[in-house]
Design an enzyme around this catalytic site. Structure first.
Site, PDB file in Angstrom:
ATOM      1  N   HIS A   1      20.173  -1.403  -5.011  1.00  0.00           N
ATOM      2  CA  HIS A   1      21.625  -1.208  -4.949  1.00  0.00           C
ATOM      3  C   HIS A   1      22.326  -1.793  -6.168  1.00  0.00           C
ATOM      4  CE1 HIS A   1      20.761  -1.040  -0.425  1.00  0.00           C
ATOM      5  NE2 HIS A   1      21.110   0.168  -0.795  1.00  0.00           N
ATOM      6  N   HIS A   2      21.579  -2.004  -7.261  1.00  0.00           N
ATOM      7  CA  HIS A   2      22.258  -2.598  -8.430  1.00  0.00           C
ATOM      8  C   HIS A   2      23.268  -1.630  -9.029  1.00  0.00           C
ATOM      9  CE1 HIS A   2      19.364  -0.176 -10.608  1.00  0.00           C
ATOM     10  NE2 HIS A   2      19.984  -0.444 -11.730  1.00  0.00           N
TER      11      HIS A   2
ATOM     12  N   LYS B   1      19.869   7.364  -5.549  1.00  0.00           N
ATOM     13  CA  LYS B   1      19.575   8.762  -5.864  1.00  0.00           C
ATOM     14  C   LYS B   1      18.082   9.013  -5.779  1.00  0.00           C
ATOM     15  CE  LYS B   1      21.173  12.691  -7.562  1.00  0.00           C
ATOM     16  NZ  LYS B   1      20.505  13.360  -6.429  1.00  0.00           N
TER      17      LYS B   1
ATOM     18  N   LYS C   1      13.202   4.986 -13.214  1.00  0.00           N
ATOM     19  CA  LYS C   1      13.462   6.231 -13.946  1.00  0.00           C
ATOM     20  C   LYS C   1      14.945   6.326 -14.337  1.00  0.00           C
ATOM     21  CE  LYS C   1      11.240   9.790 -12.346  1.00  0.00           C
ATOM     22  NZ  LYS C   1      10.745  11.012 -11.680  1.00  0.00           N
TER      23      LYS C   1
ATOM     24  N   LYS D   1      14.742   7.529  -2.041  1.00  0.00           N
ATOM     25  CA  LYS D   1      13.833   8.652  -1.780  1.00  0.00           C
ATOM     26  C   LYS D   1      13.822   8.915  -0.290  1.00  0.00           C
ATOM     27  CE  LYS D   1      11.048  11.382  -4.122  1.00  0.00           C
ATOM     28  NZ  LYS D   1      11.235  11.849  -5.509  1.00  0.00           N
TER      29      LYS D   1
ATOM     30  N   SER E   1      20.737  16.317 -12.308  1.00  0.00           N
ATOM     31  CA  SER E   1      21.390  16.020 -11.031  1.00  0.00           C
ATOM     32  C   SER E   1      22.628  15.140 -11.253  1.00  0.00           C
ATOM     33  CB  SER E   1      20.439  15.260 -10.108  1.00  0.00           C
ATOM     34  OG  SER E   1      19.632  16.162  -9.405  1.00  0.00           O
TER      35      SER E   1
END
Ligand code: NAD
Length: 471
Positions: A64-65, A70, A94, A106, A362
């Site tokens: 949550h930084h 995503k 990534k 994910k 995205s």
């Protein structure tokens, strides 16, 4: 992946190897590695034949930084908590490497989508989404899923519709998921994004003097021989862009076998042949390779595994003859294979950043959804009019006319897809250079994967450090 340990442990092993080259204290490193929130849900599905089945599903928010989190949603029988945690962690790293301001996430549903009707898949996807809504695990500022193995634009449209119906009037609702159809707020260029990103990344490696000199290769991709494993979304588009820029795709491997032609294969023709005959084999002018994995061991400059995880292991690593391996798939090399290849001097361009084209585009889609305007809409005509004026002035001053093909090229104002490609190219070039600079900075750093992890750890570490830790 190592051939014994779990996927998440493997990711953490690579992390630890890189962490030694950073300045962060152990506590911060532990926080970066930890999967922050893990949601496991089970819900019933009434099947078309009237029977009831319990469906198992997950969503992991690794970090949550940055917000939102995503990462894709995978439909596969192999889904389990460890796999989703590992993939979510890889998303954190990534996104950090390619400067996409998201935390990693994910999702996974433990089903083989081929065994369900479209109506059943729709019920599963919608129920999964409403569970995410109930638990506050989805939203444009919270957590934004995308397609992954076994899912595509169709599932993303169902997710969007379910979310929107539960959040009436939420003006930014379209940003709750990416990879949507273009008519539902998707962005042009998303389909080919991962393959194009793979191409841009490898091209930048091929433009790096130091690496190419070490490998004894000439600069550039134009004269390179490429082998691609997997003619799916990523493999197809990677092959397409390599061919478009002059490289020769000499072999393509699919699960039923592989084909070889030293003069180069056209991926579109191979795709059509496979569609027509049901097999990649017997493609006109090509030699059949009945055992598909043998294609990985052929002489070539660049090998692109773009199918599945764990295809190069300690069993076959020693027989790989490629000079560069571009990890288009997630986790195509086991940790043991990685070590063998590294010792052989093969440059492995790591999945964690090389296949980041999908998440990068995205991000562009999410920005488009929040801004509620198509890329290029405001400036396309303005640019074209300006270019016409400039060209007219030049023609007047020189007394010469520009040819019609050049005129089209010079006058053209950017469309959405032009801007998406340009943003992706910039992203992949900058990321490659940043990783290369770190790799160059210390001769002890063994490979590009470790350098990529160092870049990621430093960025996430800086965020935790500067945001402060709650008492
Ligand atoms: P896909 O399903 O479209 O394509 C995979 C292809 O590999 C299929 O054509 C399949 O027949 C083939 N294949 C399966 N087993 C094989 C084998 N043993 N040998 C040769 N070919 C085989 O999937 P995709 O979206 O192209 O994804 C491929 C890989 O890239 C996955 O690891 C995925 O996680 C990764 N990836 C995909 C994206 C994306 O945007 N699609 C983004 C990042 C990473």
């Amino acid at each position: 992946m190592s051939e014994q340990t779990s996927f998440f442990e493997n990711v953490n092993k690579s992390f630890d190897k890189a962490a030694k080259f950073t300045k962060w204290e152990q506590g911060i490193l532990e926080q970066i590695k930890a999967a922050n929130s893990v949601l496991r849900i089970k819900f019933p599905l009434k099947r078309d034949d009237g029977s009831i089945e319990v469906i198992e599903a997950y969503r992991v928010q690794h970090s949550h930084h940055k917000a939102p989190c995503k990462g894709g949603i995978r439909f596969s029988e192999a889904v389990n908590q460890d796999e989703v945690m590992a993939l979510a962690a890889l998303m954190t790293y990534k996104c950090a490497i390619v400067n996409v301001p998201f935390g990693g996430g994910k999702g996974g549903i433990k089903i083989n989508p081929k065994k369900y009707s479209e109506f059943e898949l729709q019920k599963i996807t919608r129920r999964y989404t409403s569970e995410l809504v109930k638990k506050n695990f989805i939203g444009p500022g919270i957590d934004v899923p995308a397609p992954d193995y076994g899912t595509g634009a169709r599932e993303m449209a169902w997710i969007l519709d379910t979310y929107t119906s539960l959040h009436p009037g939420e003006v930014d609702a379209a940003g709750c998921v990416t990879g949507k159809p273009v008519t539902q707020g998707g962005v042009r260029g998303r389909t080919e994004a991962t393959g194009l990103g793979v191409f841009y990344g490898i091209r930048e490696v091929c433009n790096t003097h130091k690496v190419m000199d070490k490998l004894g290769l000439t600069l550039g991709v134009g004269d390179k021989k490429v082998i691609v494993q997997g003619l799916g979304n990523v493999g197809f588009h990677t092959a397409k862009f390599f061919r478009a820029f002059g490289a020769k795709v000499i072999a393509i491997a699919e699960y039923e076998g592989a084909i070889y032609n030293e003069n180069g294969l056209n991926e579109e023709e191979v795709f059509q042949h496979r569609k027509k005959t049901g097999s990649i084999l017997n493609f006109p002018g090509a030699t059949n390779i009945p055992k598909s994995s043998d294609a990985l061991e052929l002489e070539c400059d660049i090998l692109i595994p773009a199918a599945l995880e764990g295809v190069i292991t300690k069993e076959n690593a020693d027989r790989i003859k490629a000079k560069i391996i571009g990890e288009a798939a997630n986790g195509p090399l086991t940790v043991d294979a990685d070590e063998v290849l590294s010792k052989k001097g093969i440059v492995v361009v790591p999945d964690m950043y090389l296949n980041a084209g999908g998440v990068t585009v995205s991000y562009f889609e999410w920005l488009k959804n929040l801004s509620h305007v198509r890329y290029g809409r405001m400036e396309k005509r303005f640019t074209e009019n300006m270019n016409k004026q400039i060209l007219g002035q030049i023609e007047d001053m020189t007394g010469k006319k520009v040819g019609s093909a050049e005129r089209l090229l010079i006058e053209h104002g950017a469309d959405e897809v032009d801007l998406v490609y340009s943003g992706l190219e910039e992203t992949m070039i900058s990321a490659t250079r940043e990783i290369m600079d770190v790799w160059d900075s210390n001769p002890e750093i063994p490979d590009m994967r470790t350098a990529a992890f160092i870049v990621a750890i430093n960025k996430v570490g800086t965020a935790y450090d500067e945001l402060g830790i709650f008492p």
